[in-house]
Design a protein around this motif. Sequence first.
Motif, PDB file in Angstrom:
ATOM      1  N   LEU A   1       0.828  -1.213   0.000  1.00  0.00           N
ATOM      2  CA  LEU A   1       0.000   0.000   0.000  1.00  0.00           C
ATOM      3  C   LEU A   1       0.861   1.262   0.000  1.00  0.00           C
ATOM      4  O   LEU A   1       0.518   2.255  -0.646  1.00  0.00           O
ATOM      5  CB  LEU A   1      -0.946  -0.006   1.191  1.00  0.00           C
ATOM      6  N   ASN A   2       1.977   1.230   0.702  1.00  0.00           N
ATOM      7  CA  ASN A   2       2.889   2.379   0.679  1.00  0.00           C
ATOM      8  C   ASN A   2       3.514   2.564  -0.695  1.00  0.00           C
ATOM      9  O   ASN A   2       3.671   3.686  -1.172  1.00  0.00           O
ATOM     10  CB  ASN A   2       3.978   2.228   1.734  1.00  0.00           C
ATOM     11  N   ASN A   3       3.872   1.470  -1.344  1.00  0.00           N
ATOM     12  CA  ASN A   3       4.464   1.566  -2.682  1.00  0.00           C
ATOM     13  C   ASN A   3       3.461   2.101  -3.696  1.00  0.00           C
ATOM     14  O   ASN A   3       3.801   2.928  -4.536  1.00  0.00           O
ATOM     15  CB  ASN A   3       4.993   0.212  -3.148  1.00  0.00           C
ATOM     16  N   VAL A   4       2.228   1.632  -3.631  1.00  0.00           N
ATOM     17  CA  VAL A   4       1.190   2.116  -4.545  1.00  0.00           C
ATOM     18  C   VAL A   4       0.892   3.581  -4.250  1.00  0.00           C
ATOM     19  O   VAL A   4       0.742   4.390  -5.165  1.00  0.00           O
ATOM     20  CB  VAL A   4      -0.092   1.255  -4.423  1.00  0.00           C
ATOM     21  N   GLY A   5       0.840   3.932  -2.972  1.00  0.00           N
ATOM     22  CA  GLY A   5       0.557   5.313  -2.601  1.00  0.00           C
ATOM     23  C   GLY A   5       1.631   6.285  -3.044  1.00  0.00           C
ATOM     24  O   GLY A   5       1.363   7.440  -3.340  1.00  0.00           O
ATOM     25  N   ASN A   6       2.863   5.824  -3.115  1.00  0.00           N
ATOM     26  CA  ASN A   6       3.972   6.671  -3.548  1.00  0.00           C
ATOM     27  C   ASN A   6       4.318   6.459  -5.013  1.00  0.00           C
ATOM     28  O   ASN A   6       5.369   6.880  -5.472  1.00  0.00           O
ATOM     29  CB  ASN A   6       5.205   6.415  -2.678  1.00  0.00           C
ATOM     30  N   PHE A   7       3.448   5.771  -5.729  1.00  0.00           N
ATOM     31  CA  PHE A   7       3.598   5.522  -7.166  1.00  0.00           C
ATOM     32  C   PHE A   7       4.894   4.783  -7.497  1.00  0.00           C
ATOM     33  O   PHE A   7       5.517   5.031  -8.513  1.00  0.00           O
ATOM     34  CB  PHE A   7       3.501   6.834  -7.960  1.00  0.00           C
ATOM     35  N   ARG A   8       5.286   3.869  -6.615  1.00  0.00           N
ATOM     36  CA  ARG A   8       6.466   3.051  -6.892  1.00  0.00           C
ATOM     37  C   ARG A   8       6.088   1.675  -7.414  1.00  0.00           C
ATOM     38  O   ARG A   8       6.947   0.930  -7.846  1.00  0.00           O
ATOM     39  CB  ARG A   8       7.309   2.893  -5.634  1.00  0.00           C
ATOM     40  N   ALA A   9       4.826   1.332  -7.350  1.00  0.00           N
ATOM     41  CA  ALA A   9       4.370   0.031  -7.838  1.00  0.00           C
ATOM     42  C   ALA A   9       3.680   0.227  -9.176  1.00  0.00           C
ATOM     43  O   ALA A   9       2.930   1.175  -9.372  1.00  0.00           O
ATOM     44  CB  ALA A   9       3.411  -0.617  -6.848  1.00  0.00           C
ATOM     45  N   VAL A  10       3.935  -0.652 -10.099  1.00  0.00           N
ATOM     46  CA  VAL A  10       3.312  -0.584 -11.414  1.00  0.00           C
ATOM     47  C   VAL A  10       2.702  -1.928 -11.736  1.00  0.00           C
ATOM     48  O   VAL A  10       3.120  -2.952 -11.230  1.00  0.00           O
ATOM     49  CB  VAL A  10       4.328  -0.182 -12.512  1.00  0.00           C
ATOM     50  N   LYS A  11       1.715  -1.915 -12.604  1.00  0.00           N
ATOM     51  CA  LYS A  11       1.061  -3.165 -12.988  1.00  0.00           C
ATOM     52  C   LYS A  11       1.769  -3.854 -14.138  1.00  0.00           C
ATOM     53  O   LYS A  11       1.727  -5.056 -14.273  1.00  0.00           O
ATOM     54  CB  LYS A  11      -0.393  -2.896 -13.365  1.00  0.00           C
ATOM     55  N   ALA A  12       2.397  -3.076 -14.997  1.00  0.00           N
ATOM     56  CA  ALA A  12       3.079  -3.661 -16.147  1.00  0.00           C
ATOM     57  C   ALA A  12       4.538  -3.216 -16.150  1.00  0.00           C
ATOM     58  O   ALA A  12       4.844  -2.049 -15.939  1.00  0.00           O
ATOM     59  CB  ALA A  12       2.408  -3.225 -17.443  1.00  0.00           C
ATOM     60  N   VAL A  13       5.409  -4.162 -16.374  1.00  0.00           N
ATOM     61  CA  VAL A  13       6.831  -3.862 -16.444  1.00  0.00           C
ATOM     62  C   VAL A  13       7.234  -3.873 -17.912  1.00  0.00           C
ATOM     63  O   VAL A  13       6.985  -4.846 -18.618  1.00  0.00           O
ATOM     64  CB  VAL A  13       7.652  -4.908 -15.662  1.00  0.00           C
ATOM     65  N   PRO A  14       7.836  -2.782 -18.403  1.00  0.00           N
ATOM     66  CA  PRO A  14       8.228  -2.766 -19.814  1.00  0.00           C
ATOM     67  C   PRO A  14       9.335  -3.782 -20.082  1.00  0.00           C
ATOM     68  O   PRO A  14      10.254  -3.943 -19.288  1.00  0.00           O
ATOM     69  CB  PRO A  14       8.720  -1.330 -20.031  1.00  0.00           C
ATOM     70  N   LEU A  15       9.217  -4.474 -21.191  1.00  0.00           N
ATOM     71  CA  LEU A  15      10.200  -5.475 -21.581  1.00  0.00           C
ATOM     72  C   LEU A  15      11.357  -4.796 -22.295  1.00  0.00           C
ATOM     73  O   LEU A  15      11.192  -3.754 -22.932  1.00  0.00           O
ATOM     74  CB  LEU A  15       9.548  -6.518 -22.477  1.00  0.00           C
ATOM     75  N   PRO A  16      12.545  -5.385 -22.219  1.00  0.00           N
ATOM     76  CA  PRO A  16      13.702  -4.753 -22.850  1.00  0.00           C
ATOM     77  C   PRO A  16      13.769  -4.972 -24.368  1.00  0.00           C
ATOM     78  O   PRO A  16      14.752  -4.651 -24.995  1.00  0.00           O
ATOM     79  CB  PRO A  16      14.877  -5.424 -22.146  1.00  0.00           C
ATOM     80  N   PHE A  17      12.730  -5.530 -24.963  1.00  0.00           N
ATOM     81  CA  PHE A  17      12.681  -5.746 -26.410  1.00  0.00           C
ATOM     82  C   PHE A  17      11.297  -5.404 -26.919  1.00  0.00           C
ATOM     83  O   PHE A  17      10.365  -5.300 -26.138  1.00  0.00           O
ATOM     84  CB  PHE A  17      13.053  -7.210 -26.749  1.00  0.00           C
ATOM     85  N   ARG A  18      11.174  -5.257 -28.203  1.00  0.00           N
ATOM     86  CA  ARG A  18       9.886  -4.935 -28.804  1.00  0.00           C
ATOM     87  C   ARG A  18       9.115  -6.189 -29.125  1.00  0.00           C
ATOM     88  O   ARG A  18       9.666  -7.148 -29.671  1.00  0.00           O
ATOM     89  CB  ARG A  18      10.130  -4.148 -30.104  1.00  0.00           C
ATOM     90  N   GLU A  19       7.855  -6.199 -28.773  1.00  0.00           N
ATOM     91  CA  GLU A  19       7.017  -7.354 -29.078  1.00  0.00           C
ATOM     92  C   GLU A  19       6.489  -7.218 -30.498  1.00  0.00           C
ATOM     93  O   GLU A  19       6.042  -6.141 -30.900  1.00  0.00           O
ATOM     94  CB  GLU A  19       5.842  -7.442 -28.105  1.00  0.00           C
ATOM     95  N   THR A  20       6.515  -8.292 -31.247  1.00  0.00           N
ATOM     96  CA  THR A  20       5.979  -8.297 -32.608  1.00  0.00           C
ATOM     97  C   THR A  20       5.009  -9.452 -32.764  1.00  0.00           C
ATOM     98  O   THR A  20       5.149 -10.477 -32.114  1.00  0.00           O
ATOM     99  CB  THR A  20       7.112  -8.438 -33.646  1.00  0.00           C
ATOM    100  N   ASP A  21       4.038  -9.256 -33.616  1.00  0.00           N
ATOM    101  CA  ASP A  21       3.100 -10.326 -33.923  1.00  0.00           C
ATOM    102  C   ASP A  21       3.680 -11.138 -35.057  1.00  0.00           C
ATOM    103  O   ASP A  21       4.004 -10.613 -36.119  1.00  0.00           O
ATOM    104  CB  ASP A  21       1.739  -9.768 -34.368  1.00  0.00           C
ATOM    105  N   SER A  22       3.824 -12.415 -34.851  1.00  0.00           N
ATOM    106  CA  SER A  22       4.303 -13.282 -35.931  1.00  0.00           C
ATOM    107  C   SER A  22       3.304 -14.410 -36.108  1.00  0.00           C
ATOM    108  O   SER A  22       3.016 -15.138 -35.194  1.00  0.00           O
ATOM    109  CB  SER A  22       5.696 -13.834 -35.613  1.00  0.00           C
ATOM    110  N   ASP A  23       2.773 -14.506 -37.305  1.00  0.00           N
ATOM    111  CA  ASP A  23       1.780 -15.536 -37.595  1.00  0.00           C
ATOM    112  C   ASP A  23       2.407 -16.820 -38.067  1.00  0.00           C
ATOM    113  O   ASP A  23       1.739 -17.824 -38.238  1.00  0.00           O
ATOM    114  CB  ASP A  23       0.802 -15.025 -38.681  1.00  0.00           C
ATOM    115  N   GLY A  24       3.631 -16.794 -38.312  1.00  0.00           N
ATOM    116  CA  GLY A  24       4.040 -18.018 -38.861  1.00  0.00           C
ATOM    117  C   GLY A  24       5.358 -18.463 -38.801  1.00  0.00           C
ATOM    118  O   GLY A  24       5.836 -19.393 -39.085  1.00  0.00           O
TER     119      GLY A  24
END
Length: 119
Positions: free
Chosen positions: A96-119
């Motif tokens: 609760l302290n981390n969320v209140g101080n905006f130190r908690a996030v729901k999504a962590v950015p990945l160090p690479f770009r995500e791409t859609d690959s169908d095949g």
Amino acid sequence: MVATVYQLYWDFVKDWGFLNPKSKNLWLRDDLVLKNRSVYYMSIALNVVLRVAWVETVLRFRFGIVESRLLDFFLASLEVIRRGHWNFYRLENEHLNNVGNFRAVKAVPLPFRETDSDG
């Protein structure tokens, strides 16, 4: 006795964030994860009881039918339960302290770009 009172103060105020007289929840903190406030009050009482269970190891009360090793095992088990119980509220308060101080996030950015690959 002084050490136990200090440890209880530290548990409730510093680790759990309770005993706040200005809180909208009487003697608790403003933000609570559990909806039922009585659980928090019961947890405070349980923590006090489990904190003072060590008194038996110092004073060595004699319970005629209980062997001392069994009693020591029981008291050690209570301490394990107390520490797990303490940990739940400590982690809740930290989150609760981390969320209140905006130190908690729901999504962590990945160090690479995500791409859609169908095949």
